[in-house]
Design an enzyme around this catalytic site. Sequence first.
Site, PDB file in Angstrom:
ATOM      1  N   GLY A  12       0.837  -1.189   0.000  1.00  0.00           N
ATOM      2  CA  GLY A  12       0.000   0.000   0.000  1.00  0.00           C
ATOM      3  C   GLY A  12       0.871   1.237   0.000  1.00  0.00           C
ATOM      4  O   GLY A  12       2.016   1.220  -0.441  1.00  0.00           O
ATOM      5  N   CYS A  13       0.329   2.303   0.516  1.00  0.00           N
ATOM      6  CA  CYS A  13       1.050   3.574   0.559  1.00  0.00           C
ATOM      7  C   CYS A  13       2.371   3.415   1.309  1.00  0.00           C
ATOM      8  O   CYS A  13       2.393   2.914   2.431  1.00  0.00           O
ATOM      9  CB  CYS A  13       0.182   4.611   1.248  1.00  0.00           C
TER      10      CYS A  13
END
Length: 176
Positions: A12-13
Site C-alpha cells: 500500500g502507501c
Amino acid sequence: MSQKETAIFAGGCFWCMVKPFDEMPGIESVISGYTGGHVANPTYEEVCTETTGHTEAVEITFDPDVISYADLVEIYWRQTDPTDAMGQFQDRGDSYRPVIFVNGPEQRKIAEESKAKLEDSGKFDQPIVTKIEDAKPFYPAEDYHQHFYKKNPFRAEIEEMGGRDQFKREVWGNNK
C-alpha cells in the site's frame, strides 16, 4: 562487522510502511520509493497514473546480525492485508499492491516458506495473494515522501486510520 543487506516490501502507501521497520534495532535505513516498473526514475505523479508499472515500496537496509530477513518478513505480514491483491485498505490500484520483492534465492526461500506458513495458519479465510517477485531497480521517492510519519504526523495518522490500524488490531491483536 557484518555485511548490510536490503529488503524491499510493497504494502500500500509507502508512508505507512516506513515506521514499523524504522523503529527496529538493526535497521540502518528505510527509504520510500518505486519499483517493479518499466520507466527509469519515475516521479510520484507518473506512478499515480498507473502507467509506469511501478509499485510504491520501501527499501530497507539492515544488519542481518541484529535482525534477520525472516524477522523483516514477519513484520511485513503484520502491516498488510495479504488477501487483497489490488491495493491495501483505502489505497487502491496496481501501484499499491502487496509484493515481497526478493534479492536472490535465499530471500525467495524465506519469503515463500513464510507465506506458506501464513496460509497454513488459518488466520485468514481467503487465499494469501501477496506476490513474491524478483527485485527490480528501486528508485527513491521525492524527499517530501521520506520519513513522512515524522514530518507530517497528523496526516500519517489519518492514513493509518484508513483501515490499516483497525485491521492490524482485529487480525494481530495490536497495531504494531
